[in-house]
Scaffold this motif. Structure first.
Motif, mmCIF file in Angstrom:
data_model
loop_
_atom_site.group_PDB
_atom_site.id
_atom_site.type_symbol
_atom_site.label_atom_id
_atom_site.label_comp_id
_atom_site.label_asym_id
_atom_site.label_seq_id
_atom_site.Cartn_x
_atom_site.Cartn_y
_atom_site.Cartn_z
ATOM 1 N N LEU A 262 0.831 -1.196 0.000
ATOM 2 C CA LEU A 262 0.000 0.000 0.000
ATOM 3 C C LEU A 262 0.871 1.253 0.000
ATOM 4 O O LEU A 262 1.887 1.318 0.713
ATOM 5 N N PRO A 263 0.494 2.267 -0.783
ATOM 6 C CA PRO A 263 1.270 3.517 -0.776
ATOM 7 C C PRO A 263 1.042 4.282 0.532
ATOM 8 O O PRO A 263 -0.087 4.558 0.919
ATOM 9 N N THR A 264 2.102 4.592 1.225
ATOM 10 C CA THR A 264 2.008 5.343 2.478
ATOM 11 C C THR A 264 3.045 6.454 2.472
ATOM 12 O O THR A 264 4.056 6.386 1.768
ATOM 13 N N ASP A 265 2.774 7.470 3.276
ATOM 14 C CA ASP A 265 3.732 8.567 3.366
ATOM 15 C C ASP A 265 4.806 8.288 4.414
ATOM 16 O O ASP A 265 5.801 8.992 4.497
ATOM 17 N N ARG A 266 4.570 7.250 5.231
ATOM 18 C CA ARG A 266 5.551 6.898 6.251
ATOM 19 C C ARG A 266 5.787 5.382 6.209
ATOM 20 O O ARG A 266 5.164 4.635 6.959
ATOM 21 N N PRO A 267 6.643 4.929 5.313
ATOM 22 C CA PRO A 267 6.895 3.481 5.205
ATOM 23 C C PRO A 267 7.411 2.918 6.525
ATOM 24 O O PRO A 267 8.159 3.567 7.265
ATOM 25 N N ARG A 268 7.023 1.695 6.800
ATOM 26 C CA ARG A 268 7.457 1.050 8.030
ATOM 27 C C ARG A 268 8.941 0.695 7.945
ATOM 28 O O ARG A 268 9.417 0.256 6.903
ATOM 29 N N PRO A 269 9.668 0.865 9.037
ATOM 30 C CA PRO A 269 11.092 0.483 9.023
ATOM 31 C C PRO A 269 11.224 -1.027 9.010
ATOM 32 O O PRO A 269 10.280 -1.768 9.297
ATOM 33 N N ALA A 270 12.416 -1.485 8.689
ATOM 34 C CA ALA A 270 12.662 -2.927 8.640
ATOM 35 C C ALA A 270 12.492 -3.559 10.011
ATOM 36 O O ALA A 270 12.077 -4.710 10.136
ATOM 37 N N GLN A 271 12.800 -2.786 11.066
ATOM 38 C CA GLN A 271 12.644 -3.295 12.422
ATOM 39 C C GLN A 271 11.862 -2.273 13.230
ATOM 40 O O GLN A 271 12.224 -1.094 13.289
ATOM 41 N N ALA A 272 10.764 -2.710 13.852
ATOM 42 C CA ALA A 272 9.911 -1.803 14.621
ATOM 43 C C ALA A 272 10.635 -1.333 15.872
ATOM 44 O O ALA A 272 11.335 -2.103 16.544
ATOM 45 N N SER A 273 10.466 -0.045 16.196
ATOM 46 C CA SER A 273 11.114 0.519 17.374
ATOM 47 C C SER A 273 10.213 0.489 18.596
ATOM 48 O O SER A 273 10.661 0.715 19.718
ATOM 49 N N GLN A 274 8.915 0.243 18.388
ATOM 50 C CA GLN A 274 7.909 0.248 19.454
ATOM 51 C C GLN A 274 7.661 1.645 20.020
ATOM 52 O O GLN A 274 6.981 1.796 21.035
ATOM 53 N N GLU A 275 8.207 2.674 19.385
ATOM 54 C CA GLU A 275 7.927 4.040 19.821
ATOM 55 C C GLU A 275 6.497 4.399 19.427
ATOM 56 O O GLU A 275 5.983 3.976 18.405
ATOM 57 N N ALA A 276 5.856 5.194 20.273
ATOM 58 C CA ALA A 276 4.457 5.547 20.023
ATOM 59 C C ALA A 276 4.204 6.977 20.474
ATOM 60 O O ALA A 276 5.060 7.619 21.090
ATOM 61 N N ALA A 277 3.024 7.455 20.155
ATOM 62 C CA ALA A 277 2.618 8.793 20.559
ATOM 63 C C ALA A 277 1.126 8.756 20.865
ATOM 64 O O ALA A 277 0.427 7.788 20.541
ATOM 65 N N LEU A 278 0.646 9.793 21.502
ATOM 66 C CA LEU A 278 -0.759 9.886 21.883
ATOM 67 C C LEU A 278 -1.418 11.012 21.107
ATOM 68 O O LEU A 278 -0.921 12.134 21.073
ATOM 69 N N GLU A 279 -2.514 10.679 20.446
ATOM 70 C CA GLU A 279 -3.275 11.680 19.694
ATOM 71 C C GLU A 279 -4.708 11.668 20.216
ATOM 72 O O GLU A 279 -5.393 10.641 20.159
ATOM 73 N N GLU A 280 -5.171 12.779 20.736
ATOM 74 C CA GLU A 280 -6.523 12.866 21.279
ATOM 75 C C GLU A 280 -7.470 13.471 20.251
ATOM 76 O O GLU A 280 -7.161 14.486 19.635
ATOM 77 N N VAL A 281 -8.606 12.812 20.058
ATOM 78 C CA VAL A 281 -9.623 13.257 19.111
ATOM 79 C C VAL A 281 -10.959 13.312 19.826
ATOM 80 O O VAL A 281 -11.321 12.383 20.554
ATOM 81 N N THR A 282 -11.683 14.390 19.648
ATOM 82 C CA THR A 282 -12.994 14.551 20.263
ATOM 83 C C THR A 282 -14.080 14.406 19.204
ATOM 84 O O THR A 282 -14.007 15.017 18.138
#
Length: 230
Positions: A179-199
């Motif tokens: 699938l075309p994405t703007d942020r291709p997945r790295p070869a090895q996942a870093s497990q880093e994450a972020a929190l995005e709040e949506v109302t």
């Protein structure tokens, strides 16, 4: 993944001792809340503890920034799966009649369905203990582990092989989608994450819940499916 549940009530003289006792009774009632997970010979094993203690610290936090800091720290603190209970509780006292109960439960021992059961039973226990009564909840004849055992007994032998064969045939020859994405997945996942709040609006929430019910799913399952699609 964790479940974070906040119960707020204002203008009410909270019985902290009854609430503390209610949480302890809830954990004693459900084996899943007394379960730890360890490795033996490289395989995960469930260990159900006969008794565990849940502490309910009471924290004076009248400042909103301090409240948010406390909640964020509790929610992001990792669990050690080898030690039960995989549940944390804290009570923020914002005033004499304004409290927030914050429960953090690991998703490995709870989900959207069981959350409603836990909150309903917690309310029933608290009301009884606050009035000086005993627990109004009947003993559980079946624990979650019983369902797991029944499922394992069903999914073995010829029945299991038939199901596996079906999906091997259905999925044979499939290639991963590029699938075309703007942020291709790295070869090895870093497990880093972020929190995005949506109302979302109340009207949209009602429609989402209705859609989830038609599909016999929880709201979480519906939103997760939409997220995966995107």
């Amino acid at each position: 993944m964790r479940g974070r549940w906040r119960l707020a009530r204002r203008g009410y003289a909270l019985d902290v001792a009854a609430l503390d006792r209610s949480i302890g009774s809830l954990v004693a009632r459900h084996a899943s809340l007394r379960t730890a997970f360890v490795q033996r010979d490289g395989m995960p094993v469930q260990l159900v503890q006969p008794e565990v203690t849940v502490h309910l610290p009471v924290i004076d936090a009248q400042d909103p920034d301090e409240q948010n800091r406390r909640l964020r720290e509790s929610a992001t603190q990792p669990f050690d799966l080898s030690h039960a209970p995989l549940l944390r509780a804290q009570l923020l006292r914002r005033s004499a009649t304004d409290h927030v109960l914050h429960l953090v439960v690991h998703h490995i021992v709870s989900d959207g369905w069981s959350r409603q059961v836990m909150l309903r039973e917690l309310a029933a226990l608290y009301n009884a203990y606050h009035q000086g009564d005993t627990s109004p909840l009947p003993p559980l004849a079946i624990q979650y582990g019983d369902y797991a055992m029944w499922q394992r007994e069903r999914l073995q032998g010829a029945r299991l092989e038939q199901m596996l064969t079906h999906w091997r045939e259905r999925l044979a020859g499939l290639e991963p989608l590029a699938l075309p994405t703007d942020r291709p997945r790295p070869a090895q996942a870093s497990q880093e994450a972020a929190l995005e709040e949506v109302t979302v609006s109340g009207d949209l929430l009602v429609r989402l819940n209705a859609l989830a019910q038609r599909g016999q799913a929880t709201l979480f399952m519906l939103l997760l499916a939409a997220f995966k699609v995107l």
